[in-house]
Scaffold this motif. Structure first.
Motif, PDB file in Angstrom:
ATOM      1  N   LEU A  39      -1.112  38.426  22.431  1.00  0.00           N
ATOM      2  CA  LEU A  39       0.225  37.844  22.448  1.00  0.00           C
ATOM      3  C   LEU A  39       1.297  38.897  22.709  1.00  0.00           C
ATOM      4  O   LEU A  39       2.163  38.713  23.582  1.00  0.00           O
ATOM      5  N   ASN A  40       1.245  39.995  21.968  1.00  0.00           N
ATOM      6  CA  ASN A  40       2.310  40.997  22.061  1.00  0.00           C
ATOM      7  C   ASN A  40       2.109  41.977  23.210  1.00  0.00           C
ATOM      8  O   ASN A  40       3.076  42.333  23.893  1.00  0.00           O
ATOM      9  N   GLY A  41       0.886  42.422  23.406  1.00  0.00           N
ATOM     10  CA  GLY A  41       0.636  43.422  24.419  1.00  0.00           C
ATOM     11  C   GLY A  41       0.479  42.872  25.816  1.00  0.00           C
ATOM     12  O   GLY A  41       1.024  43.418  26.775  1.00  0.00           O
ATOM     13  N   VAL A  42      -0.266  41.764  25.939  1.00  0.00           N
ATOM     14  CA  VAL A  42      -0.557  41.210  27.258  1.00  0.00           C
ATOM     15  C   VAL A  42       0.522  40.218  27.695  1.00  0.00           C
ATOM     16  O   VAL A  42       1.129  40.373  28.763  1.00  0.00           O
ATOM     17  N   ILE A  43       0.797  39.221  26.859  1.00  0.00           N
ATOM     18  CA  ILE A  43       1.724  38.159  27.266  1.00  0.00           C
ATOM     19  C   ILE A  43       3.171  38.623  27.184  1.00  0.00           C
ATOM     20  O   ILE A  43       3.927  38.531  28.161  1.00  0.00           O
ATOM     21  N   PHE A  44       3.585  39.144  26.017  1.00  0.00           N
ATOM     22  CA  PHE A  44       4.989  39.501  25.829  1.00  0.00           C
ATOM     23  C   PHE A  44       5.390  40.702  26.683  1.00  0.00           C
ATOM     24  O   PHE A  44       6.301  40.614  27.515  1.00  0.00           O
ATOM     25  N   LEU A  45       4.714  41.839  26.498  1.00  0.00           N
ATOM     26  CA  LEU A  45       5.045  43.007  27.302  1.00  0.00           C
ATOM     27  C   LEU A  45       4.746  42.779  28.779  1.00  0.00           C
ATOM     28  O   LEU A  45       5.493  43.238  29.645  1.00  0.00           O
ATOM     29  N   GLY A  46       3.659  42.069  29.052  1.00  0.00           N
ATOM     30  CA  GLY A  46       3.337  41.777  30.442  1.00  0.00           C
ATOM     31  C   GLY A  46       4.398  40.940  31.120  1.00  0.00           C
ATOM     32  O   GLY A  46       4.709  41.144  32.306  1.00  0.00           O
ATOM     33  N   ILE A  48       7.644  40.926  30.426  1.00  0.00           N
ATOM     34  CA  ILE A  48       8.813  41.774  30.686  1.00  0.00           C
ATOM     35  C   ILE A  48       8.568  42.683  31.893  1.00  0.00           C
ATOM     36  O   ILE A  48       9.422  42.799  32.784  1.00  0.00           O
ATOM     37  N   LEU A  49       7.430  43.319  31.934  1.00  0.00           N
ATOM     38  CA  LEU A  49       7.123  44.218  33.047  1.00  0.00           C
ATOM     39  C   LEU A  49       6.996  43.454  34.358  1.00  0.00           C
ATOM     40  O   LEU A  49       7.399  43.962  35.418  1.00  0.00           O
ATOM     41  N   LEU A  50       6.449  42.251  34.305  1.00  0.00           N
ATOM     42  CA  LEU A  50       6.317  41.440  35.516  1.00  0.00           C
ATOM     43  C   LEU A  50       7.679  41.076  36.084  1.00  0.00           C
ATOM     44  O   LEU A  50       7.907  41.164  37.301  1.00  0.00           O
ATOM     45  N   MET A  51       8.603  40.694  35.207  1.00  0.00           N
ATOM     46  CA  MET A  51       9.920  40.298  35.672  1.00  0.00           C
ATOM     47  C   MET A  51      10.712  41.485  36.203  1.00  0.00           C
ATOM     48  O   MET A  51      11.308  41.428  37.287  1.00  0.00           O
ATOM     49  N   ASP A  52      10.712  42.576  35.455  1.00  0.00           N
ATOM     50  CA  ASP A  52      11.538  43.723  35.830  1.00  0.00           C
ATOM     51  C   ASP A  52      11.022  44.458  37.059  1.00  0.00           C
ATOM     52  O   ASP A  52      11.812  44.995  37.841  1.00  0.00           O
ATOM     53  N   ASN A  53       9.715  44.491  37.232  1.00  0.00           N
ATOM     54  CA  ASN A  53       9.135  45.319  38.284  1.00  0.00           C
ATOM     55  C   ASN A  53       8.604  44.549  39.483  1.00  0.00           C
ATOM     56  O   ASN A  53       8.283  45.184  40.503  1.00  0.00           O
ATOM     57  N   LEU A  54       8.533  43.214  39.379  1.00  0.00           N
ATOM     58  CA  LEU A  54       7.969  42.462  40.496  1.00  0.00           C
ATOM     59  C   LEU A  54       8.847  41.293  40.933  1.00  0.00           C
ATOM     60  O   LEU A  54       9.255  41.220  42.099  1.00  0.00           O
ATOM     61  N   LEU A  55       9.171  40.401  39.990  1.00  0.00           N
ATOM     62  CA  LEU A  55       9.844  39.163  40.383  1.00  0.00           C
ATOM     63  C   LEU A  55      11.279  39.417  40.846  1.00  0.00           C
ATOM     64  O   LEU A  55      11.687  38.932  41.915  1.00  0.00           O
ATOM     65  N   TRP A 109      12.246  32.101  28.617  1.00  0.00           N
ATOM     66  CA  TRP A 109      10.876  32.526  28.333  1.00  0.00           C
ATOM     67  C   TRP A 109      10.789  33.670  27.326  1.00  0.00           C
ATOM     68  O   TRP A 109      10.086  33.555  26.320  1.00  0.00           O
ATOM     69  N   ILE A 110      11.506  34.775  27.536  1.00  0.00           N
ATOM     70  CA  ILE A 110      11.341  35.951  26.683  1.00  0.00           C
ATOM     71  C   ILE A 110      11.844  35.698  25.270  1.00  0.00           C
ATOM     72  O   ILE A 110      11.148  36.006  24.282  1.00  0.00           O
ATOM     73  N   TYR A 111      13.041  35.127  25.123  1.00  0.00           N
ATOM     74  CA  TYR A 111      13.573  34.867  23.785  1.00  0.00           C
ATOM     75  C   TYR A 111      12.707  33.884  22.991  1.00  0.00           C
ATOM     76  O   TYR A 111      12.361  34.159  21.834  1.00  0.00           O
ATOM     77  N   PRO A 112      12.329  32.725  23.556  1.00  0.00           N
ATOM     78  CA  PRO A 112      11.419  31.848  22.805  1.00  0.00           C
ATOM     79  C   PRO A 112      10.077  32.504  22.497  1.00  0.00           C
ATOM     80  O   PRO A 112       9.510  32.292  21.411  1.00  0.00           O
ATOM     81  N   LEU A 113       9.564  33.286  23.447  1.00  0.00           N
ATOM     82  CA  LEU A 113       8.297  33.965  23.205  1.00  0.00           C
ATOM     83  C   LEU A 113       8.428  34.990  22.090  1.00  0.00           C
ATOM     84  O   LEU A 113       7.507  35.160  21.271  1.00  0.00           O
ATOM     85  N   TYR A 114       9.567  35.674  22.017  1.00  0.00           N
ATOM     86  CA  TYR A 114       9.792  36.659  20.961  1.00  0.00           C
ATOM     87  C   TYR A 114       9.817  35.989  19.590  1.00  0.00           C
ATOM     88  O   TYR A 114       9.202  36.482  18.631  1.00  0.00           O
ATOM     89  N   PHE A 238      12.334  55.147  21.791  1.00  0.00           N
ATOM     90  CA  PHE A 238      13.040  55.540  23.010  1.00  0.00           C
ATOM     91  C   PHE A 238      12.895  54.528  24.149  1.00  0.00           C
ATOM     92  O   PHE A 238      13.324  54.802  25.267  1.00  0.00           O
ATOM     93  N   PHE A 239      12.314  53.383  23.878  1.00  0.00           N
ATOM     94  CA  PHE A 239      12.178  52.337  24.881  1.00  0.00           C
ATOM     95  C   PHE A 239      13.284  51.297  24.705  1.00  0.00           C
ATOM     96  O   PHE A 239      13.931  51.230  23.656  1.00  0.00           O
ATOM     97  N   PRO A 240      13.516  50.453  25.726  1.00  0.00           N
ATOM     98  CA  PRO A 240      14.424  49.309  25.544  1.00  0.00           C
ATOM     99  C   PRO A 240      13.955  48.420  24.394  1.00  0.00           C
ATOM    100  O   PRO A 240      12.773  48.432  24.019  1.00  0.00           O
ATOM    101  N   SER A 241      14.881  47.649  23.853  1.00  0.00           N
ATOM    102  CA  SER A 241      14.635  46.955  22.584  1.00  0.00           C
ATOM    103  C   SER A 241      13.421  46.040  22.625  1.00  0.00           C
ATOM    104  O   SER A 241      12.576  46.070  21.725  1.00  0.00           O
ATOM    105  N   PHE A 242      13.283  45.206  23.660  1.00  0.00           N
ATOM    106  CA  PHE A 242      12.174  44.260  23.690  1.00  0.00           C
ATOM    107  C   PHE A 242      10.846  44.968  23.943  1.00  0.00           C
ATOM    108  O   PHE A 242       9.821  44.593  23.367  1.00  0.00           O
ATOM    109  N   ILE A 243      10.838  45.971  24.796  1.00  0.00           N
ATOM    110  CA  ILE A 243       9.607  46.729  25.012  1.00  0.00           C
ATOM    111  C   ILE A 243       9.225  47.474  23.736  1.00  0.00           C
ATOM    112  O   ILE A 243       8.042  47.528  23.351  1.00  0.00           O
ATOM    113  N   SER A 244      10.209  48.029  23.045  1.00  0.00           N
ATOM    114  CA  SER A 244       9.949  48.693  21.771  1.00  0.00           C
ATOM    115  C   SER A 244       9.369  47.719  20.751  1.00  0.00           C
ATOM    116  O   SER A 244       8.431  48.055  20.013  1.00  0.00           O
ATOM    117  N   ALA A 245       9.909  46.508  20.701  1.00  0.00           N
ATOM    118  CA  ALA A 245       9.398  45.500  19.761  1.00  0.00           C
ATOM    119  C   ALA A 245       7.965  45.123  20.090  1.00  0.00           C
ATOM    120  O   ALA A 245       7.139  44.924  19.185  1.00  0.00           O
TER     121      ALA A 245
END
Length: 339
Positions: A39-46, A48-55, A109-114, A238-245
């Motif tokens: 949930l946290n490593g694959v779905i949540f962090l994934g 964020i990284l998918l949106m910021d770096n691809l979409l 997506w991110i806020y409800p998932l968090y 030292f990471f952004p808040s959601f990635i740190s969480a």
């Protein structure tokens, strides 16, 4: 600062071999940990990284390619004030489209998932803590579940949540208000203490400790707990808040396990027993000499408290004082001291 306790705290927070052994030997911990990682490593962090770096880059590139067509320059008025900072219409459109998609993605997506992960993590962390405590100490302390016990438990949990919330607010205030680098350093230290406290709290609750006793014990061993919370803070601060969480949510189960296996310094209980045993041996073990009164040297050996939660406790007591209509202010100074 007690350097030996600080180093021991760091050492106990890096005891990965013992954590892996505990995970390997418990199906309950394996299941809960697997859910946390997915949930946290694959779905949540994934996500964020998918949106910021691809979409976002993809849609921005597509919009820029579309607007390069000269017949499409009338889509957005050129004299729009917000566009003066851009070199071209396509550059402005790409920026605003990416910003819009980013915000929409986070809201839907991110806020409800968090929030969902926060709730589910609570149950999974508790399952890991229960099993880790049972492996090390056996069955937890059971309290008689009466009506008075239920009311006291609810009031304690409410006060604890308020206390931790105020502490987190102070951490963010230190980071955002106090000038750099002092605010960042203070926030880093406060967050290290927070990581250690919430990691050990599961064990202390299982032992039946009151909130006052947990705080006293923690503040009396501040050097150790600062060292214990330091590695996790270094990996997340030292990471952004959601990635740190997200990173913290993946690492935290291991810290729960390590906290159950750790023995914070200084261990005054062991020292006191050794002094009592030594006095009995010197007196020949007679019955009359078994009583022990602490002398000045022993009182000086007691760990000195660093009031880490002082401001947070004051804020919490003030809020409760105001909510209760200005009744008698709570006197936290009379809480029992941990021996």
């Amino acid at each position: 600062m007690d350097a030996a306790a600080f180093v021991q705290g760091i050492y106990d927070a890096c005891a990965l071999p013992s954590v892996l052994i505990t995970i390997y030997g418990s199906k309950t911990i394996q299941t809960a940990l697997f859910k946390c990682i997915v949930l946290n490593g694959v779905i949540f962090l994934g996500s964020i990284l998918l949106m910021d770096n691809l979409l976002v880059p993809f849609f921005s590139y597509c919009s820029a390619a579309f607007l390069n067509n000269p017949h499409s320059t009338s889509v957005v008025p050129v004299n729009t004030p917000q566009l003066h900072q851009f070199n071209s219409l396509s550059e402005a459109w790409s920026f605003w489209l990416g910003a819009f998609l980013w915000k929409l993605y986070y809201v839907l997506w991110i806020y409800p998932l968090y929030v969902t992960s926060f709730v589910l993590n609570t149950f999974w962390y508790q399952a890991i803590a229960d099993r880790a405590y049972e492996i090390v100490y056996g069955k937890p302390t059971q309290s008689p579940q009466t009506y008075d016990w239920f009311l006291k438990r609810v009031s304690t949990d409410i006060y604890r949540c308020l206390l931790l919330l105020n502490y987190i607010v102070l951490t963010f205030i230190a980071h955002s208000v106090i000038p750099w680098p002092f605010g960042s350093i203070l926030s880093f230290i406060l967050f290290s203490f927070l990581v250690a406290f919430v990691s050990f709290e599961y064990k202390w609750v299982q032992k039946g400790w009151t909130l006052e006793k947990r705080i006293d014990y923690f503040e009396a061993r501040s050097s150790y707990f600062f060292g214990f919370g330091l590695p996790c803070t270094v990996l997340t601060f030292f990471f952004p808040s959601f990635i740190s969480a997200g990173i913290y949510a993946v690492l935290f189960p291991m810290y729960i396990i390590m906290a159950n296996q750790a023995h914070p310094l200084p261990r005054t209980e062991k020292k006191r027993k050794e002094r009592i045993t030594g006095n009995k041996a010197n007196d020949g073990g007679s019955i009359g000499s078994g009583s022990h009164k602490p002398d000045n040297d022993e009182q000086q050996n007691e760990p000195k408290r660093v009031r880490i939660f002082l401001i947070a406790v004051w804020m919490s007591d003030t809020i409760i004082y105001l909510i209760c209509g200005g009744g008698r202010r709570i006197n936290r100074s009379s809480r029992p001291r941990t021996q």
